[in-house]
Scaffold this active site. Structure first.
Site, PDB file in Angstrom:
ATOM      1  N   ASN A   9     -11.444 -28.982   3.337  1.00 20.21           N
ATOM      2  CA  ASN A   9     -11.305 -30.420   3.114  1.00 20.21           C
ATOM      3  C   ASN A   9     -12.019 -31.125   4.268  1.00 20.21           C
ATOM      4  O   ASN A   9     -11.484 -31.195   5.371  1.00 20.21           O
ATOM      5  CB  ASN A   9      -9.816 -30.798   3.074  1.00 20.21           C
ATOM      6  CG  ASN A   9      -9.604 -32.308   3.054  1.00 20.21           C
ATOM      7  OD1 ASN A   9     -10.524 -33.075   2.777  1.00 20.21           O
ATOM      8  ND2 ASN A   9      -8.375 -32.739   3.346  1.00 20.21           N
ATOM      9  N   LYS A  11     -12.592 -34.162   4.710  1.00 22.72           N
ATOM     10  CA  LYS A  11     -12.116 -35.534   4.989  1.00 22.72           C
ATOM     11  C   LYS A  11     -13.326 -36.474   5.126  1.00 22.72           C
ATOM     12  O   LYS A  11     -14.334 -36.264   4.454  1.00 22.72           O
ATOM     13  CB  LYS A  11     -11.213 -35.547   6.216  1.00 22.72           C
ATOM     14  CG  LYS A  11     -10.155 -34.446   6.175  1.00 22.72           C
ATOM     15  CD  LYS A  11      -9.082 -34.604   7.188  1.00 22.72           C
ATOM     16  CE  LYS A  11      -8.140 -33.415   7.112  1.00 22.72           C
ATOM     17  NZ  LYS A  11      -6.920 -33.593   7.845  1.00 22.72           N
ATOM     18  N   HIS A  95      -3.454 -36.194  -1.367  1.00 20.40           N
ATOM     19  CA  HIS A  95      -3.388 -35.780   0.049  1.00 20.40           C
ATOM     20  C   HIS A  95      -2.546 -36.790   0.828  1.00 20.40           C
ATOM     21  O   HIS A  95      -2.657 -37.996   0.625  1.00 20.40           O
ATOM     22  CB  HIS A  95      -4.797 -35.683   0.636  1.00 20.40           C
ATOM     23  CG  HIS A  95      -4.819 -34.994   1.960  1.00 20.40           C
ATOM     24  ND1 HIS A  95      -4.393 -35.604   3.120  1.00 20.40           N
ATOM     25  CD2 HIS A  95      -5.183 -33.732   2.310  1.00 20.40           C
ATOM     26  CE1 HIS A  95      -4.505 -34.742   4.124  1.00 20.40           C
ATOM     27  NE2 HIS A  95      -4.983 -33.604   3.662  1.00 20.40           N
ATOM     28  N   GLU A  97      -2.765 -37.996   3.683  1.00 17.52           N
ATOM     29  CA  GLU A  97      -3.504 -39.038   4.420  1.00 17.52           C
ATOM     30  C   GLU A  97      -3.824 -40.208   3.499  1.00 17.52           C
ATOM     31  O   GLU A  97      -3.866 -41.364   3.936  1.00 17.52           O
ATOM     32  CB  GLU A  97      -4.787 -38.444   5.027  1.00 17.52           C
ATOM     33  CG  GLU A  97      -4.464 -37.594   6.247  1.00 17.52           C
ATOM     34  CD  GLU A  97      -5.555 -36.609   6.623  1.00 17.52           C
ATOM     35  OE1 GLU A  97      -6.655 -36.644   6.053  1.00 17.52           O
ATOM     36  OE2 GLU A  97      -5.285 -35.783   7.514  1.00 17.52           O
ATOM     37  N   GLU A 167       1.451 -28.774   2.171  1.00 24.08           N
ATOM     38  CA  GLU A 167       0.918 -29.261   3.445  1.00 24.08           C
ATOM     39  C   GLU A 167       1.992 -30.050   4.174  1.00 24.08           C
ATOM     40  O   GLU A 167       2.107 -31.276   3.972  1.00 24.08           O
ATOM     41  CB  GLU A 167      -0.280 -30.175   3.195  1.00 24.08           C
ATOM     42  CG  GLU A 167      -1.406 -29.526   2.429  1.00 24.08           C
ATOM     43  CD  GLU A 167      -2.753 -30.036   2.914  1.00 24.08           C
ATOM     44  OE1 GLU A 167      -3.603 -29.209   3.224  1.00 24.08           O
ATOM     45  OE2 GLU A 167      -2.931 -31.255   3.015  1.00 24.08           O
ATOM     46  N   GLY A 173      -3.470 -31.319  11.187  1.00 25.33           N
ATOM     47  CA  GLY A 173      -4.260 -31.818  12.306  1.00 25.33           C
ATOM     48  C   GLY A 173      -3.521 -31.816  13.637  1.00 25.33           C
ATOM     49  O   GLY A 173      -3.996 -32.410  14.601  1.00 25.33           O
ATOM     50  N   SER A 212      -3.197 -26.999   9.978  1.00 22.51           N
ATOM     51  CA  SER A 212      -3.556 -26.267  11.195  1.00 22.51           C
ATOM     52  C   SER A 212      -3.741 -24.769  10.966  1.00 22.51           C
ATOM     53  O   SER A 212      -3.456 -23.964  11.859  1.00 22.51           O
ATOM     54  CB  SER A 212      -2.522 -26.533  12.300  1.00 22.51           C
ATOM     55  OG  SER A 212      -2.514 -27.908  12.625  1.00 22.51           O
TER      56      SER A 212
HETATM   57  C1  PEP Z   1      -5.703 -31.080   5.622  1.00 19.56           C
HETATM   58  O1  PEP Z   1      -5.845 -32.228   5.992  1.00 19.56           O
HETATM   59  O2  PEP Z   1      -5.720 -30.808   4.407  1.00 19.56           O
HETATM   60  C2  PEP Z   1      -5.526 -30.051   6.638  1.00 19.56           C
HETATM   61  C3  PEP Z   1      -4.938 -28.944   6.288  1.00 19.56           C
HETATM   62  O3  PEP Z   1      -5.983 -30.345   7.898  1.00 19.56           O
HETATM   63  P1  PEP Z   1      -5.952 -29.380   9.193  1.00 19.56           P
HETATM   64  O4  PEP Z   1      -6.394 -28.019   8.744  1.00 19.56           O
HETATM   65  O5  PEP Z   1      -6.927 -30.010  10.132  1.00 19.56           O
HETATM   66  O6  PEP Z   1      -4.562 -29.387   9.689  1.00 19.56           O
END
Ligand code: PEP
Length: 252
Positions: A9, A11, A95, A97, A167, A173, A212
């Site tokens: 992803n 972003k 998502h 975000e 998630e 993040g 992460s």
């Molecule tokens: C995400 O935003 O889908 C995600 C998993 O981000 P990160 O791997 O940076 O935690």
């Protein structure tokens, strides 16, 4: 056993020049990996670039959102039909975000999920709880509610050949991934919930873990029986890191 799936992803990152380097490196590094599936979800303006560089490789491509309507006067929206024009195989839906920044409701997310399904684009439905919700012990309730809206409107069978990504918002993040037991327990909960209504759909459903995930923690997470792969943010922007995770998926 379900085939593992690793999805990047990106972003709101990238440029034509950066993407070209990243995708070219990923193509080379992932070419020998044939035991799992791989994809990147890129910003809309780069779909054509992804299509042109990734066609005839083992990396699929997709988007990070779609509009909930098919067409019309919806300024700023992108329809699922437009994704089809670029041969997208996946789109992320819901998502956290986006949910936080744009106040996406569960009903909107359900509409987008069905838009993608009906267009034969695989929706990657994101679910997960905040840290406050986990600490309050209501994480199963929160995740169940996110899935229940789709089940109530469209039934559990729509999860056949779909993807859910668990998630936990506190893990995205932050560098603080869920531990394998926390993730496996939630994945099992999600699968059992759908299985109670449609065993075949639940059995085929891929449930990814996101938050992460990195080359160092990938093995302990991806080896869990209900973790079918990963949704990768930060580490999908670095070809070595992305390959590291993809290689782990390949090896299981
Ligand atoms: C995400 O935003 O889908 C995600 C998993 O981000 P990160 O791997 O940076 O935690």
């Amino acid at each position: 056993m379900r085939r593992k799936l690793v999805v990047g992803n990106w972003k709101m990152h990238g440029s034509l020049a950066q993407n070209k380097t990243l995708l070219t490196d990923c193509i080379t590094k992932l070419a020998p990996l044939n035991n799992a599936d791989y994809a990147v979800c890129v910003p809309f303006p780069y779909l054509q670039q992804a299509q042109s560089l990734l066609q005839n490789t083992n990396i699929a491509w997709g988007a990070q959102n779609i509009g909930k309507f098919a067409t019309g006067a919806y300024t700023g929206e992108v329809s699922v039909g437009m994704l089809k024009d670029f041969d997208c195989q996946y789109t992320i839906i819901g998502h956290s975000e986006r949910n936080t920044a744009y106040c996406e409701s569960d009903e909107n997310i359900a509409a987008k999920f069905m838009m993608a399904k009906n267009a034969s684009i695989t929706p990657i439905l994101c679910v997960g709880e905040t840290l406050i919700e986990r600490e309050a012990g209501v994480m199963y309730h929160v995740v169940a509610k996110q899935i229940d809206t789709i089940i109530a409107l469209h039934g559990a069978t729509v999860f056949a050949n779909a993807v859910i990504s668990y998630e936990p918002i506190w893990a995205i993040g932050t560098g603080l991934a869920a531990n394998p037991e926390q993730a496996q327990t939630m994945h099992e909960f999600i699968r059992n919930k759908i299985s109670a209504l449609d065993f075949a759909a639940a059995n085929g459903l891929k449930i990814l873990y996101g938050g992460s995930l990195n080359p160092q923690n990938a093995l302990q997470l991806l080896v869990m029986p209900d973790i079918d792969g990963g949704l990768i943010g930060r580490c999908s922007l670095n070809a070595n890191d992305f390959e590291g995770i993809c290689s782990v998926a390949q090896s299981i």
